[in-house]
Design a protein around this motif. Structure first.
Motif, PDB file in Angstrom:
ATOM      1  N   UNK A   1      -6.833  -2.632   3.650  1.00 23.82           N
ATOM      2  CA  UNK A   1      -6.586  -1.238   3.269  1.00 23.82           C
ATOM      3  C   UNK A   1      -6.181  -1.143   1.801  1.00 23.82           C
ATOM      4  N   UNK A   2      -5.396  -2.114   1.344  1.00 25.87           N
ATOM      5  CA  UNK A   2      -5.011  -2.135  -0.071  1.00 25.87           C
ATOM      6  C   UNK A   2      -6.223  -2.369  -0.957  1.00 25.87           C
ATOM      7  N   UNK A   3      -7.121  -3.266  -0.517  1.00 31.11           N
ATOM      8  CA  UNK A   3      -8.329  -3.542  -1.291  1.00 31.11           C
ATOM      9  C   UNK A   3      -9.201  -2.299  -1.391  1.00 31.11           C
ATOM     10  N   UNK A   4      -9.366  -1.589  -0.281  1.00 27.47           N
ATOM     11  CA  UNK A   4     -10.180  -0.372  -0.280  1.00 27.47           C
ATOM     12  C   UNK A   4      -9.554   0.699  -1.167  1.00 27.47           C
ATOM     13  N   UNK A   5      -8.228   0.824  -1.090  1.00 28.26           N
ATOM     14  CA  UNK A   5      -7.536   1.814  -1.918  1.00 28.26           C
ATOM     15  C   UNK A   5      -7.647   1.451  -3.394  1.00 28.26           C
ATOM     16  N   UNK A   6      -7.607   0.143  -3.698  1.00 32.97           N
ATOM     17  CA  UNK A   6      -7.759  -0.292  -5.082  1.00 32.97           C
ATOM     18  C   UNK A   6      -9.150   0.061  -5.603  1.00 32.97           C
TER      19      UNK A   6
ATOM     20  N   UNK B   1       0.835  -1.205   0.000  1.00 31.70           N
ATOM     21  CA  UNK B   1       0.000   0.000   0.000  1.00 31.70           C
ATOM     22  C   UNK B   1       0.870   1.255   0.000  1.00 31.70           C
ATOM     23  N   UNK B   2       1.903   1.264   0.816  1.00 30.35           N
ATOM     24  CA  UNK B   2       2.765   2.449   0.876  1.00 30.35           C
ATOM     25  C   UNK B   2       3.540   2.650  -0.419  1.00 30.35           C
ATOM     26  N   UNK B   3       3.935   1.558  -1.058  1.00 31.92           N
ATOM     27  CA  UNK B   3       4.570   1.679  -2.373  1.00 31.92           C
ATOM     28  C   UNK B   3       3.578   2.222  -3.391  1.00 31.92           C
ATOM     29  N   UNK B   4       2.334   1.759  -3.317  1.00 31.47           N
ATOM     30  CA  UNK B   4       1.307   2.250  -4.234  1.00 31.47           C
ATOM     31  C   UNK B   4       1.121   3.757  -4.080  1.00 31.47           C
ATOM     32  N   UNK B   5       1.155   4.230  -2.845  1.00 32.30           N
ATOM     33  CA  UNK B   5       1.015   5.670  -2.589  1.00 32.30           C
ATOM     34  C   UNK B   5       2.182   6.437  -3.211  1.00 32.30           C
ATOM     35  N   UNK B   6       3.386   5.887  -3.043  1.00 31.99           N
ATOM     36  CA  UNK B   6       4.564   6.541  -3.634  1.00 31.99           C
ATOM     37  C   UNK B   6       4.442   6.585  -5.150  1.00 31.99           C
ATOM     38  N   UNK B   7       4.081   5.459  -5.749  1.00 28.72           N
ATOM     39  CA  UNK B   7       3.982   5.408  -7.213  1.00 28.72           C
ATOM     40  C   UNK B   7       2.851   6.287  -7.736  1.00 28.72           C
ATOM     41  N   UNK B   8       1.798   6.426  -6.951  1.00 28.79           N
ATOM     42  CA  UNK B   8       0.716   7.332  -7.341  1.00 28.79           C
ATOM     43  C   UNK B   8       1.225   8.771  -7.376  1.00 28.79           C
ATOM     44  N   UNK B   9       2.025   9.134  -6.388  1.00 28.94           N
ATOM     45  CA  UNK B   9       2.605  10.482  -6.355  1.00 28.94           C
ATOM     46  C   UNK B   9       3.591  10.689  -7.500  1.00 28.94           C
ATOM     47  N   UNK B  10       4.229   9.608  -7.936  1.00 32.07           N
ATOM     48  CA  UNK B  10       5.170   9.683  -9.057  1.00 32.07           C
ATOM     49  C   UNK B  10       4.455   9.552 -10.411  1.00 32.07           C
ATOM     50  N   UNK B  11       3.118   9.450 -10.360  1.00 36.47           N
ATOM     51  CA  UNK B  11       2.290   9.310 -11.560  1.00 36.47           C
ATOM     52  C   UNK B  11       2.686   8.082 -12.380  1.00 36.47           C
ATOM     53  N   UNK B  12       2.761   6.968 -11.670  1.00 33.66           N
ATOM     54  CA  UNK B  12       3.043   5.670 -12.294  1.00 33.66           C
ATOM     55  C   UNK B  12       1.865   4.741 -12.003  1.00 33.66           C
ATOM     56  N   UNK B  13       0.740   4.926 -12.701  1.00 30.88           N
ATOM     57  CA  UNK B  13      -0.498   4.207 -12.372  1.00 30.88           C
ATOM     58  C   UNK B  13      -0.399   2.691 -12.472  1.00 30.88           C
TER      59      UNK B  13
ATOM     60  N   UNK C   1      -0.611  -2.322  -9.518  1.00 37.27           N
ATOM     61  CA  UNK C   1       0.034  -3.622  -9.273  1.00 37.27           C
ATOM     62  C   UNK C   1       0.242  -3.854  -7.779  1.00 37.27           C
ATOM     63  N   UNK C   2       0.714  -2.848  -7.072  1.00 34.16           N
ATOM     64  CA  UNK C   2       0.976  -3.034  -5.643  1.00 34.16           C
ATOM     65  C   UNK C   2      -0.306  -3.053  -4.826  1.00 34.16           C
ATOM     66  N   UNK C   3      -1.316  -2.340  -5.259  1.00 29.93           N
ATOM     67  CA  UNK C   3      -2.600  -2.433  -4.564  1.00 29.93           C
ATOM     68  C   UNK C   3      -3.171  -3.845  -4.698  1.00 29.93           C
ATOM     69  N   UNK C   4      -3.051  -4.415  -5.886  1.00 31.05           N
ATOM     70  CA  UNK C   4      -3.557  -5.775  -6.089  1.00 31.05           C
ATOM     71  C   UNK C   4      -2.725  -6.798  -5.309  1.00 31.05           C
ATOM     72  N   UNK C   5      -1.425  -6.594  -5.250  1.00 30.48           N
ATOM     73  CA  UNK C   5      -0.573  -7.503  -4.487  1.00 30.48           C
ATOM     74  C   UNK C   5      -0.886  -7.410  -2.997  1.00 30.48           C
ATOM     75  N   UNK C   6      -1.136  -6.189  -2.527  1.00 24.40           N
ATOM     76  CA  UNK C   6      -1.506  -6.017  -1.127  1.00 24.40           C
ATOM     77  C   UNK C   6      -2.822  -6.702  -0.814  1.00 24.40           C
ATOM     78  N   UNK C   7      -3.793  -6.539  -1.702  1.00 23.58           N
ATOM     79  CA  UNK C   7      -5.088  -7.187  -1.522  1.00 23.58           C
ATOM     80  C   UNK C   7      -4.929  -8.707  -1.522  1.00 23.58           C
ATOM     81  N   UNK C   8      -4.126  -9.215  -2.449  1.00 22.65           N
ATOM     82  CA  UNK C   8      -3.893 -10.664  -2.520  1.00 22.65           C
ATOM     83  C   UNK C   8      -3.234 -11.184  -1.250  1.00 22.65           C
TER      84      UNK C   8
END
Length: 325
Positions: free
Chosen positions: A279-284, A250-262, A267-274
């Motif tokens: 929290x990763x599922x909700x963010x996804x 989830x924290x990597x997803x937040x970083x990549x979102x800020x870096x505009x790397x959708x 990918x990291x939101x789905x990995x977190x959910x898996x």
């Protein structure tokens, strides 16, 4: 290697004849080498020979084997029924690890109320993980008073979360002196929360704490990001993930979102959910809504609910879906 094979053969023969000690040694050997299915088989064989009191050991081995949770639970309950010491505590931990919070709390409280010191510590950790630091402090304190010094690091962290820096400082010092578990991470977090500590000292403290747990990598990564050291934060989160820290996705997803790397964000939101992180599922779900991919929302929201995400947030996600649909 030949000696090990011969030793194993002899142990298997003795265990098959009902030698309890041989069975115990063999099970320990097999577990150490990751051969848990074989270890379970040895325990079941011993039980078939009439060896009593192995229900808890079998439950513990099965709990470490994929897709054996239901069978493991049956043996935990059998161990409790048989009155095996530690069974109630161990079952509580088993439930907590699987997100069955209310059931876990009930069993851990039952064990703790019977003066099981380990259960007191585990109940404190249960509350700590839920963010109930006051209850965590209470149970950690009871465990410490009964001689369980290994939880001083966690007690210090609970006190720090409650703003009691004086008590936290005292217990961190004791934890460091006794080399208690997680003492180095508690010290790093204490320094991080201070206003008059040089960043180099905090950096060094986190570096020393990295062997404490995967969480140390996670917390260090978060601090690195706060210092603008994004590339280092990404690398540290990846190290945390390799050690089993699912929340780093989830924290990597937040970083990549800020870096505009959708793509990396998703990918990291789905990995977190898996990995079972609600929290990763909700963010996804929210990410997909922002992307206009509404047809994918129901499945993700159902998965968030399935893995035990907050019922209130799940309700809000369904509300969001209905408003967008």
């Amino acid at each position: 290697m030949g000696l090990e094979s011969e030793g194993e053969r002899r142990l298997r023969g003795a265990a098959a004849r009902g030698d309890v000690r041989a069975a115990e040694i063999l099970v320990g050997y097999l577990e150490f080498h990751g051969r848990r299915a074989e270890a379970a088989s040895v325990l079941q064989q011993s039980m078939a020979l009439g060896v009593p009191g192995l229900e808890l050991a079998l439950a513990g081995v099965l709990s470490e084997i994929d897709d054996h949770a239901d069978e493991s639970e049956r043996w935990y309950r059998a161990a409790i029924e048989a009155g095996i010491p530690g069974a109630v505590n161990d079952f509580g931990v088993f439930l907590s690890d699987r997100g069955r919070t209310l059931e876990a709390e009930s069993f851990l409280q039952k064990a703790a109320s019977s003066e099981d010191v380990l259960a007191m510590a585990n109940l404190g950790k249960h509350y700590f993980d839920l963010g109930d630091y006051r209850s965590a402090r209470f149970w950690f304190g009871k465990a410490l008073a009964k001689g369980h010094t290994g939880i001083i690091g966690f007690l210090a962290r609970a006190e720090l979360e409650l703003g009691d820096r004086k008590s936290s400082s005292i217990h961190i010092k004791q934890a460091l002196e006794s080399c208690a578990e997680f003492a180095l991470l508690a010290h790093a977090l204490y320094l991080e929360s201070s206003t008059d500590v040089d960043s180099r000292e905090i950096d060094e403290a986190f570096t020393r704490a990295l062997d404490d747990s995967p969480e140390a990598h996670f917390r260090y990564a978060n601090w690195l990001k706060s210092q603008g050291r994004v590339d280092e934060a990404i690398a540290r989160h990846k190290a945390a993930i390799s050690l089993g820290e699912v929340h780093s996705h989830l924290n990597l997803a937040i970083i990549f979102d800020e870096l505009e790397r959708p793509a990396d964000t998703e990918r990291h939101l789905r990995l977190g959910m898996a990995g079972g992180d609600g929290e990763s599922a909700a963010a996804l779900a929210r990410f997909l809504a922002d992307e206009g991919r509404l047809d994918e929302l129901p499945g993700v929201i159902r998965e968030a609910e399935h893995i035990g995400h907050s019922a209130q947030d799940v309700e809000e996600l369904w509300k969001m879906h209905n408003e967008l649909d």
